[in-house]
Design a protein around this motif. Sequence first.
Motif, PDB file in Angstrom:
ATOM      1  N   TYR A 426       6.011 -18.515 -14.760  1.00 50.69           N
ATOM      2  CA  TYR A 426       5.416 -17.988 -15.656  1.00 50.69           C
ATOM      3  C   TYR A 426       4.657 -16.563 -15.167  1.00 50.69           C
ATOM      4  O   TYR A 426       4.663 -15.536 -15.863  1.00 50.69           O
ATOM      5  N   GLU A 427       3.982 -16.562 -14.102  1.00 48.74           N
ATOM      6  CA  GLU A 427       3.092 -15.606 -13.730  1.00 48.74           C
ATOM      7  C   GLU A 427       3.908 -14.224 -13.316  1.00 48.74           C
ATOM      8  O   GLU A 427       3.413 -13.214 -13.802  1.00 48.74           O
ATOM      9  N   THR A 428       5.094 -14.616 -12.933  1.00 52.12           N
ATOM     10  CA  THR A 428       6.077 -13.570 -12.564  1.00 52.12           C
ATOM     11  C   THR A 428       6.327 -12.861 -13.808  1.00 52.12           C
ATOM     12  O   THR A 428       6.575 -11.388 -13.963  1.00 52.12           O
ATOM     13  N   VAL A 429       6.900 -13.577 -14.750  1.00 49.64           N
ATOM     14  CA  VAL A 429       7.327 -13.231 -15.996  1.00 49.64           C
ATOM     15  C   VAL A 429       6.206 -12.570 -16.731  1.00 49.64           C
ATOM     16  O   VAL A 429       6.324 -11.285 -17.573  1.00 49.64           O
ATOM     17  N   LEU A 430       4.932 -13.001 -16.964  1.00 56.49           N
ATOM     18  CA  LEU A 430       3.951 -12.401 -17.278  1.00 56.49           C
ATOM     19  C   LEU A 430       3.549 -10.789 -16.949  1.00 56.49           C
ATOM     20  O   LEU A 430       3.356  -9.899 -17.481  1.00 56.49           O
ATOM     21  N   THR A 431       3.472 -10.800 -15.417  1.00 56.69           N
ATOM     22  CA  THR A 431       3.343  -9.547 -14.755  1.00 56.69           C
ATOM     23  C   THR A 431       4.275  -8.451 -15.329  1.00 56.69           C
ATOM     24  O   THR A 431       3.875  -7.630 -15.471  1.00 56.69           O
ATOM     25  N   GLU A 432       5.699  -8.982 -15.256  1.00 56.65           N
ATOM     26  CA  GLU A 432       6.699  -7.890 -15.805  1.00 56.65           C
ATOM     27  C   GLU A 432       6.693  -7.522 -17.151  1.00 56.65           C
ATOM     28  O   GLU A 432       6.717  -6.443 -17.598  1.00 56.65           O
ATOM     29  N   LEU A 433       6.071  -8.541 -18.175  1.00 55.69           N
ATOM     30  CA  LEU A 433       6.118  -8.278 -19.612  1.00 55.69           C
ATOM     31  C   LEU A 433       4.864  -7.309 -19.560  1.00 55.69           C
ATOM     32  O   LEU A 433       4.650  -6.278 -20.556  1.00 55.69           O
ATOM     33  N   ARG A 434       3.645  -7.610 -18.855  1.00 53.39           N
ATOM     34  CA  ARG A 434       2.553  -6.479 -19.122  1.00 53.39           C
ATOM     35  C   ARG A 434       3.087  -5.170 -18.775  1.00 53.39           C
ATOM     36  O   ARG A 434       2.568  -3.994 -19.289  1.00 53.39           O
ATOM     37  N   THR A 435       3.764  -4.916 -17.412  1.00 51.80           N
ATOM     38  CA  THR A 435       4.207  -3.643 -17.297  1.00 51.80           C
ATOM     39  C   THR A 435       5.233  -3.141 -18.284  1.00 51.80           C
ATOM     40  O   THR A 435       4.981  -2.079 -18.688  1.00 51.80           O
ATOM     41  N   LEU A 436       6.138  -3.888 -18.724  1.00 56.12           N
ATOM     42  CA  LEU A 436       7.278  -3.330 -19.680  1.00 56.12           C
ATOM     43  C   LEU A 436       6.376  -2.889 -21.048  1.00 56.12           C
ATOM     44  O   LEU A 436       6.638  -1.732 -21.419  1.00 56.12           O
ATOM     45  N   TYR A 437       5.326  -3.825 -21.609  1.00 59.87           N
ATOM     46  CA  TYR A 437       4.771  -3.534 -22.778  1.00 59.87           C
ATOM     47  C   TYR A 437       3.832  -2.292 -22.508  1.00 59.87           C
ATOM     48  O   TYR A 437       3.433  -1.602 -23.381  1.00 59.87           O
ATOM     49  N   GLY A 438       3.075  -2.239 -21.473  1.00 63.71           N
ATOM     50  CA  GLY A 438       2.077  -1.238 -21.375  1.00 63.71           C
ATOM     51  C   GLY A 438       2.751  -0.084 -20.862  1.00 63.71           C
ATOM     52  O   GLY A 438       2.206   1.139 -21.586  1.00 63.71           O
ATOM     53  N   ASP A 439       3.943   0.170 -20.442  1.00 62.11           N
ATOM     54  CA  ASP A 439       4.644   1.386 -20.287  1.00 62.11           C
ATOM     55  C   ASP A 439       5.047   1.979 -21.375  1.00 62.11           C
ATOM     56  O   ASP A 439       4.936   3.115 -21.766  1.00 62.11           O
ATOM     57  N   PHE A 440       5.522   0.885 -22.456  1.00 62.06           N
ATOM     58  CA  PHE A 440       6.120   1.364 -23.696  1.00 62.06           C
ATOM     59  C   PHE A 440       4.959   1.883 -24.827  1.00 62.06           C
ATOM     60  O   PHE A 440       5.077   2.770 -25.230  1.00 62.06           O
ATOM     61  N   LEU A 441       3.820   1.062 -24.605  1.00 60.27           N
ATOM     62  CA  LEU A 441       2.656   1.428 -25.612  1.00 60.27           C
ATOM     63  C   LEU A 441       1.648   2.429 -25.010  1.00 60.27           C
ATOM     64  O   LEU A 441       1.104   3.102 -25.681  1.00 60.27           O
ATOM     65  N   PRO A 444      -2.860   0.538 -20.191  1.00 66.55           N
ATOM     66  CA  PRO A 444      -2.772  -0.145 -18.698  1.00 66.55           C
ATOM     67  C   PRO A 444      -2.561  -1.482 -18.979  1.00 66.55           C
ATOM     68  O   PRO A 444      -3.009  -2.485 -19.744  1.00 66.55           O
ATOM     69  N   PRO A 445      -1.558  -2.004 -18.104  1.00 67.04           N
ATOM     70  CA  PRO A 445      -1.025  -3.247 -18.020  1.00 67.04           C
ATOM     71  C   PRO A 445      -2.168  -4.205 -17.937  1.00 67.04           C
ATOM     72  O   PRO A 445      -2.141  -5.406 -18.790  1.00 67.04           O
ATOM     73  N   ASP A 446      -3.466  -3.894 -17.228  1.00 70.06           N
ATOM     74  CA  ASP A 446      -4.311  -5.080 -16.999  1.00 70.06           C
ATOM     75  C   ASP A 446      -5.293  -5.292 -18.285  1.00 70.06           C
ATOM     76  O   ASP A 446      -5.987  -6.153 -18.371  1.00 70.06           O
ATOM     77  N   LEU A 447      -5.042  -4.407 -19.316  1.00 67.35           N
ATOM     78  CA  LEU A 447      -5.776  -4.627 -20.673  1.00 67.35           C
ATOM     79  C   LEU A 447      -5.096  -5.255 -21.718  1.00 67.35           C
ATOM     80  O   LEU A 447      -5.463  -5.647 -22.896  1.00 67.35           O
ATOM     81  N   LEU A 448      -3.793  -5.736 -21.327  1.00 65.14           N
ATOM     82  CA  LEU A 448      -3.044  -6.448 -22.362  1.00 65.14           C
ATOM     83  C   LEU A 448      -3.132  -7.936 -22.048  1.00 65.14           C
ATOM     84  O   LEU A 448      -2.330  -8.684 -21.110  1.00 65.14           O
ATOM     85  N   GLY A 449      -4.084  -8.729 -22.648  1.00 62.07           N
ATOM     86  CA  GLY A 449      -4.420  -9.958 -22.615  1.00 62.07           C
ATOM     87  C   GLY A 449      -3.135 -11.094 -23.117  1.00 62.07           C
ATOM     88  O   GLY A 449      -2.448 -10.528 -24.006  1.00 62.07           O
ATOM     89  N   GLU A 450      -2.856 -12.067 -22.385  1.00 62.69           N
ATOM     90  CA  GLU A 450      -1.785 -12.609 -22.640  1.00 62.69           C
ATOM     91  C   GLU A 450      -2.027 -13.589 -24.227  1.00 62.69           C
ATOM     92  O   GLU A 450      -0.890 -13.931 -24.722  1.00 62.69           O
ATOM     93  N   GLU A 457      -4.112  -7.470 -33.071  1.00 59.40           N
ATOM     94  CA  GLU A 457      -5.153  -7.004 -32.239  1.00 59.40           C
ATOM     95  C   GLU A 457      -4.971  -5.750 -31.206  1.00 59.40           C
ATOM     96  O   GLU A 457      -5.570  -4.914 -31.193  1.00 59.40           O
ATOM     97  N   LEU A 458      -3.579  -5.645 -31.043  1.00 65.99           N
ATOM     98  CA  LEU A 458      -3.166  -4.382 -30.323  1.00 65.99           C
ATOM     99  C   LEU A 458      -2.396  -3.440 -31.192  1.00 65.99           C
ATOM    100  O   LEU A 458      -2.075  -2.386 -30.688  1.00 65.99           O
ATOM    101  N   GLY A 459      -2.168  -3.856 -32.271  1.00 67.95           N
ATOM    102  CA  GLY A 459      -1.562  -2.673 -33.242  1.00 67.95           C
ATOM    103  C   GLY A 459      -0.135  -2.340 -33.043  1.00 67.95           C
ATOM    104  O   GLY A 459       0.170  -1.341 -33.456  1.00 67.95           O
ATOM    105  N   VAL A 460       0.765  -3.247 -32.445  1.00 64.14           N
ATOM    106  CA  VAL A 460       1.931  -3.190 -32.254  1.00 64.14           C
ATOM    107  C   VAL A 460       2.802  -3.644 -33.790  1.00 64.14           C
ATOM    108  O   VAL A 460       2.884  -4.813 -33.945  1.00 64.14           O
TER     109      VAL A 460
END
Length: 510
Positions: A426-441, A444-450, A457-460
Amino acid sequence: MDSVFVMPGTVAAPRGGILRDLHNRYETVREALSRIDKAAQEMGLPNISERLIEQNGTSDRRGPEVQYLEIFAVSIATHHMLIAEGAKPVAIVGQSIGELWALAAAGHLSVEDAARLAVARSQVLTRQSWDGKMLAVGVDGRRAESLAGLIDHPHLVLACENAPRQSVISGPEPLIEHVERVAEALDWPSLRLDVPHPTHTPAMAQAARDLRETAPRVPYGAGRWRVCSPWLGRDIGDDDPVDLVAGALTARVRMLQTIRELHAAGADVFVECGEWPVVTKFVEGSVPGVRCVVPLSESDPVEAVRALVAESAEMGPFRSRPAAPSSNGRGPVVPVREPVPAGAVATLPVAEVLIPATAPTAPVSYVAPVSDVAPVSVAPPVSAPAPVSAPALAASLAPAAPAAPVEVAPPAVAPVASPPSAGLDYETVLTELRTLYGDFLGYPPDLLGEDDGLESELGVESLKQVALLGRVSDRFDLPGLRANSALLTMGTLRRIADAVVQGRAEAAAR
């Protein structure tokens, strides 16, 4: 500041209990809801306001007539709350059937007659039983119209021009499927709109004739406020409401043009009389930096309105102001034109059938703007809808979208050459998702709460989520992930990560 009240069209059924506080506070709200209930009872429909005042559940889907009247009840109640707190519109604008709510709010016709006409409209559409669909596409109206023209069917048309990079196509379902495939081939985000009655196409001509012949003629007057019609392309004057509603069934909705004309005339605040940002999404995409307020999406709707009224009194009309932060605690109001990755249009933002990430399903109505696309052989569009429901109304020529402020696009996510391993934690996948979504949007990945709601909340916006889910599907080699609608309606990174981990485990077991 000059404010415009905007009324949404066909959106998702409101949450139970959404009007409890307004009903308790304002006599005018109680009266309006009572009048809608009275009209519904006369037409053999159940009580409309009870669920909106007392219950906390979602809609029990009692049919399209009830859904339309619930949307009307929320819009008219919000309007009365705004007026009671001292807000005064320079104009009222409705999207598709929302024009009927605008006529009632402005006093052109009574609340009861608006309810009766909404039900009559629904009934003629149900009788016609047209096998059509509406598709939101993330491109401008010119491209969307060209796509429909490629197929060259009289009932497949550009139905709505909502924003510079959001359009809606309406047409027979088999042809909409062709449009979807072309859009997918071009990496253009698209999303079918979940509306009870697809409209804004010549295919609705029989329903329009039926409505003119059978709907009760209602008295109407000049009204208290100006009402702008996005399908007529002008203000509503001495126009018969039945003819207005019937005419809109086959016409294109030019919301983009109406919004820009109102802004050019001095309107600098747009207030949505609905539960979620639908039309205001179009506003933000059409006029970057404009102030938008959606009282019912705020933690304290009444206080949000009072703050707006106090600010308006302090600044006075026609005074310029910087973009203000949102009062809903979800960050600043930003133009819909958010940074998008360079390259294929698939990275464009989109959305319009709204879906809150909390519990209830909100209307998908808006497709966020997308970066300009390099010319290709076929050009399909994506939009919303508007939700909605998507309104389409005729009017004027399609103006070339003025150049929006140039924004620096975040770098596109580099493709991963090697396939993902079968057993991902789970943690590996979540880290990759934060990077993918952060780059797209551009976050900063660390601001994307799970557990942050991707839309609420994020306006996506929903269509943007479709594009992102496609990237996740490709990255983890899970084709079925694209069709998992639960990841859109209740989108959080936790839910997506769980789905990826489960999907990879199932793939490994096969």
